[in-house]
Write an enzyme that holds these catalytic residues in place. Structure first.
Site, PDB file in Angstrom:
ATOM      1  CE  LYS A  35      -1.343   1.301   4.000  1.00 32.94           C
ATOM      2  NZ  LYS A  35      -1.859   1.403   5.189  1.00 32.94           N
ATOM      3  CB  THR A  36       3.861   2.252   2.148  1.00 31.70           C
ATOM      4  OG1 THR A  36       3.145   1.945   3.307  1.00 31.70           O
ATOM      5  CG2 THR A  36       4.677   3.421   2.084  1.00 31.70           C
ATOM      6  CG  ASP A  76      -2.563   4.973   4.355  1.00 30.81           C
ATOM      7  OD1 ASP A  76      -3.167   4.275   3.884  1.00 30.81           O
ATOM      8  OD2 ASP A  76      -1.267   5.003   4.644  1.00 30.81           O
ATOM      9  CD  GLU A  77      -3.927   2.313   7.631  1.00 35.37           C
ATOM     10  OE1 GLU A  77      -5.012   1.649   7.596  1.00 35.37           O
ATOM     11  OE2 GLU A  77      -2.798   1.875   7.862  1.00 35.37           O
ATOM     12  CD  GLN A 127      -4.793  -4.433   8.014  1.00 36.55           C
ATOM     13  OE1 GLN A 127      -3.890  -4.285   8.796  1.00 36.55           O
ATOM     14  NE2 GLN A 127      -4.689  -4.252   6.646  1.00 36.55           N
ATOM     15  NE  ARG A 139      -0.227  -6.506  11.636  1.00 33.70           N
ATOM     16  CZ  ARG A 139      -0.556  -5.643  10.501  1.00 33.70           C
ATOM     17  NH1 ARG A 139       0.270  -4.754  10.148  1.00 33.70           N
ATOM     18  NH2 ARG A 139      -1.671  -5.964   9.644  1.00 33.70           N
TER      19      ARG A 139
END
Length: 719
Positions: free
Chosen positions: A32-33, A219-220, A250, A605
C-alpha cells in the site's frame, strides 16, 4: 529508478488511475505505501500536477515523514510545498492560517489528554459534580464522540433527549468548551470539528481549498470518523479526484470514533467509483495468510477479498495451551531464547495482547530471565511530568491566554507562591477580565502580602525575560536557557533518588530532541522553526511516532498498537473468551466483528513464525479463574496450524471431539475442589481439580505464588 518499476498489475492501476473517485482495498502487507508514494510521484512527474495542489493524509506523523523522505530520496522530488500529514496536523495548519475566521488566535494551544482531564476536574470541583454518578472519563468520551459527530454544545439536545443525566453532561460540555476558548486552546477533537465547520460556514475559504487541493489521497480510510469524512467530502466534492486507501478487515478503532461505514459506503457516497483490490501480500508466507483468511471470512461487514502470497514456509503457526499466565510468559520466553540461539534478533520478536494489564507477567518473567524488552504504548516521553512542566512554560510564552498551563508552572519548581496567593491572583484576573499571565504583570494591584508580592514580582521579571528570549532566540537557545534558569536538572542531579536522576536524564534528552527537531525543520523548510512550530509538532506526537525500531529488545504491545508494523516472530497471547474477544464486546455482533478484525491484524503482522497462546486458568485480582479458549479458535482452519500442549491438562481444541473420562464419585474422594493444601516446595494453595481417589489422586493446585501445578495427593497435606 522509474516511478512504475516493480509494481504489480493492481498497484499499477492504482498509480495510473488519477481522475475521479478511487477506492483501493489494500490488504495487509500488500504494498500500500509503495502504491501511495508511486501515485504521488506519478501525479507530479507524469501528470505535471504542482505539489501544492496535492493533499495526502496519513495515519501517523511517522508515516508522513517516511513518505516525504522516500519521495525526496528515491525520486528526487521537492516535497516542501506538498501537504502531507495526519488529519490533525493538516487541520492545525488550516486553522492557524484561517484564524481570522475563528474565535481563536493563530497561536492557540493544543490540549492533550492530561490537560483535558485537568479542565474537566476543575469543572467538577466548581460545580460539585458527583464523580460516581458522572464518571469523568465517561463524560470525556461523550464529549469526544459528540465532537467527532460534529455536535457542538449548542446542538447537543438536537441529538440527545433532555433528562437529568444528559442535562448535566450538556452543562459540563458547555463549560468545558467555554474554558478552552477562554484559554485560547483546542483539544484534538476540536481540530477536526472546527475545521469541518470552518469549511462549511465559509464558502470562500472552502472554494480556496477545493481549488488548491485538486487531488486528494487518504490512507487508512477505514479508521476515519464522521468529522474527517465531512472535511474530505467538502474539499473533494467538486472535482471528485479522491483516492481513499484502506482495508475494512483492519478497522479496529471504533472506540476512538472511527466509523467502518465510511469505507463500506464509499461506492454509494461518490459516483462512478473505480474499485481496485490489492490482495497479493509481500509480508507473510502462504500458511499465515490461509489462517488469517479462514478467520476473517466469518465477518459480514466487509468487502470480499482474499490475501495470497508467493512466499512459502515449512513452519505452520502453533496453537499453544499453557496452565496459566505465568506458564504462558515462561513458554514465550523459552521460545524466544530458542530463536535467539538460531540467530534471531530480539527486535524482530513481538508479544501482542488485548489489554495493557497483560504485560505485567511478561515484564516479570523477561526481567528474571535477562531478556531485554520495550513496552510500546506506555507513558509517552512527552507525558512525563518533568517534560510537561517545561512544555507548559513554552505554551505560556507564546499563548498569554493559556491559564491552565500558567497554573501548572506558577509554583513549579517551588518559588513560594502558595495556594492563597494563587487564588487571589485568579480572583483579580477574573474581576479585571485578564489572563493569569497578564495579571502577573499587574501584581501591584493584587491584594497579597509583602512576601508573596516580592515572589510574584520576581516571577514576573523572569517571565518577561523568557518572553523576550522566545521572540529573539532560536527554539533550541530558548529552551536551553529556560531549563538552565529553572535549575531543574541541577536539582534532580543533586538528589539521591534514582527517579530524580532519571528525570534529569529525561530533561537532557528533551533538550537534545529540541536540537534534533530544529535541524530537521531547517532541512525540510529552509528556515528556522518558531516556538509555535515546535509545540505543534510535540502536541501531535503519538506512541507510534516514538517507536524505537533500532533497539535490540522484545516488543510488548497491544494489538491496537501493532497496526502498521511487522515482525519476523509474533506471539499472540491471552487468546481466551473475555480477553479476545473482550468481555465488553461479546454481546453486539458489530463489536464481536471488530474483535475478530483485531486478531486478524495481529496474525497479519507476521513475516516468519506465529504462535497463538491461551491459558487454562488466569489470575484476575486475587482469584484464579478457569478460562474458555477464544471462540475465534474454532473459526481457524485446523489444516493451517499445529497444536502444542504445554499444560498439565489434556489438550482439547475448542470444538473438537470429546471423550468421556471415567467418573469417580465425590464420596470416594479424599480431596475436594476448594480445599486449602500445603506442599513442602511450592507452599500453600487451593485445589482446582481432583482426578482419582485417595492419596493417589492427581490434584490440580493453584499455589499462592501464582503457579499452577498437577501433583499426586500423597505429596500434599490439608491445612
Amino acid at each position: 529508478m522509474h516511478i512504475l518499476d516493480d509494481l504489480n498489475d493492481a498497484q499499477l492501476q492504482v498509480v495510473t488511475t488519477t481522475e475521479g473517485p478511487l477506492l483501493v482495498l489494500a490488504g495487509a502487507g500488500s504494498g500500500k505505501t509503495r502504491s501511495v508514494i508511486a501515485r504521488t510521484a506519478y501525479l507530479i512527474k507524469e501528470k505535471h500536477i504542482t505539489p501544492w495542489n496535492l493533499l495526502v493524509v496519513t495515519f501517523t506523523n511517522k508515516a508522513a515523514r517516511e513518505l516525504k523522505d522516500r519521495l525526496s530520496a528515491s525520486l528526487n522530488l521537492n516535497v516542501r510545498s506538498l501537504w502531507i500529514g495526519t488529519f490533525h496536523s493538516i487541520c492545525t495548519r488550516i486553522l492557524r492560517k484561517e484564524s481570522e475566521a475563528l474565535p481563536y488566535t493563530s497561536n492557540f494551544s493544543i490540549y492533550d489528554d492530561g490537560d483535558q482531564k485537568a479542565v474537566i476536574n476543575r469543572i467538577y470541583k466548581d460545580r460539585s459534580i458527583d464523580t460516581k454518578k458522572f464518571p469523568p472519563n465517561k463524560i470525556r468520551n461523550i464529549i469526544s464522540r459528540s465532537k467527532n459527530s460534529l455536535i457542538r454544545p449548542e446542538d447537543f439536545f438536537q441529538f440527545n433527549d433532555s433528562n437529568f443525566y444528559s442535562d448535566v453532561v450538556e452543562d459540563i460540555y458547555q463549560r468545558y468548551q467555554s474554558h478552552l476558548l477562554k484559554n485560547n486552546a483546542m483539544d484534538f477533537d476540536d481540530l477536526l470539528m472546527n475545521t469541518a465547520f470552518l469549511l462549511h460556514d465559509n464558502p470562500s475559504r472552502l472554494q480556496h481549498y477545493q481549488q488548491q487541493f485538486r487531488y486528494v489521497m487518504i490512507d487508512e480510510y477505514q479508521d476515519t470518523n464522521y468529522a474527517q469524512f465531512r472535511i474530505i467530502n467538502l474539499i473533494a466534492r467538486e472535482h471528485q479526484n479522491l483516492c481513499v486507501v484502506g482495508d475494512d478487515d483492519q478497522a479496529i478503532y471504533s472506540w476512538r470514533g472511527a466509523d467502518i461505514k465510511n469505507i463500506l459506503n464509499f461506492e454509494q457516497d461518490y459516483k462512478n467509483v473505480k474499485t481496485i483490490k490489492l490482495e497479493q501480500n509481500y509480508r507473510s508466507p502462504k500458511v499465515i495468510l490461509n489462517l488469517a483468511n479462514s478467520l476473517i471470512k466469518n465477518n459480514s461487514q466487509r468487502h470480499s477479498k482474499e490475501l495470497w502470497s508467493a512466499l512459502k514456509s515449512d513452519e505452520k503457526p502453533l496453537l499453544v495451551r499453557t496452565d496459566n499466565e505465568n506458564g504462558e510468559a515462561k513458554f514465550v520466553a523459552k521460545e524466544i531464547k530458542a530463536l535467539q540461539r538460531k540467530g534471531a534478533d530480539l527486535n524482530q520478536c513481538v508479544v501482542l495482547y488485548r489489554t495493557n494489564a497483560q504485560s505485567r507477567v511478561f515484564e516479570n518473567v523477561f526481567t528474571r530471565q535477562n531478556l531485554r524488552y520495550q513496552i510500546i504504548g506506555g507513558v509517552n516521553f512527552y507525558q512525563r511530568k518533568e517534560i510537561k512542566d517545561i512544555l507548559a512554560y513554552l505554551r505560556v510564552l507564546i499563548n498569554p491566554q493559556d491559564n491552565e498551563s500558567f497554573l501548572r508552572i506558577i509554583n513549579e519548581p517551588g518559588r513560594g507562591i502558595g495556594k492563597v496567593s494563587q487564588e487571589r491572583l485568579i480572583k483579580f484576573a477574573g474581576d479585571a477580565n485578564l489572563s493569569l499571565r497578564e495579571a502577573l504583570f499587574a501584581v501591584d494591584q493584587v491584594s497579597v502580602g509583602t512576601s508573596a508580592f516580592a515572589k510574584m514580582q520576581n516571577f514576573g521579571r523572569q517571565m518577561q525575560k523568557w518572553i523576550e528570549l522566545s521572540n529573539e532566540a532560536s527554539v533550541f537557545e530558548c529552551v536551553s536557557q529556560l531549563v538552565e534558569d529553572l535549575g531543574v536538572i541541577r536539582k534532580f542531579e543533586a538528589s539521591d533518588d534514582p527517579q530524580d536522576i532519571a528525570r534529569a536524564e529525561n530533561l537532557k534528552e528533551f533538550i537534545a530532541a529540541v536540537d534534533e527537531f530544529s535541524e530537521s525543520f531547517v532541512e525540510d523548510h529552509e528556515e528556522e522553526p518558531t516556538l509555535q512550530d515546535y509545540l505543534q509538532t510535540v502536541s501531535l506526537q503519538t506512541d507510534l511516532d516514538n517507536y524505537d525500531t533500532e533497539s535490540s529488545s522484545i516488543k510488548l504491545m497491544t494489538m491496537h498498537n501493532a497496526k502498521g508494523l511487522e515482525f519476523d516472530h509474533v506471539f499472540i497471547v491471552g487468546l481466551e473468551d473475555g480477553l479476545l474477544p473482550h468481555n465488553r464486546s461479546m454481546e453486539l455482533d458489530s463489536a464481536l466483528e471488530e474483535e475478530r478484525r483485531l486478531l486478524y491484524v495481529g496474525i497479519t503482522r507476521t513475516r516468519k513464525t506465529l504462535q497463538l497462546c491461551f491459558a487454562a486458568s488466569r489470575r484476575i485480582y486475587n482469584n484464579v479463574t478457569m478460562t474458555m479458549p477464544s471462540r475465534f479458535i474454532r473459526e481457524l482452519d485446523e489444516e493451517c496450524y499445529e497444536r502444542i500442549n504445554n499444560s498439565f491438562y489434556e489438550f482439547q481444541a475448542p470444538g473438537g471431539k470429546k471423550t468421556k473420562p471415567p467418573v469417580t464419585m465425590e464420596s470416594e474422594k479424599h480431596f475436594h475442589i476448594g480445599q486449602r493444601i500445603r506442599h513442602v516446595t511450592f507452599g500453600d494453595g487451593m485445589i482446582l481439580n481432583v482426578d482419582g481417589k485417595g492419596n493417589k489422586a492427581k490434584l490440580t493446585i493453584s499455589f499462592d505464588s501464582g503457579e499452577l501445578k498437577r501433583i499426586i495427593g500423597s505429596y500434599v497435606s490439608l491445612i
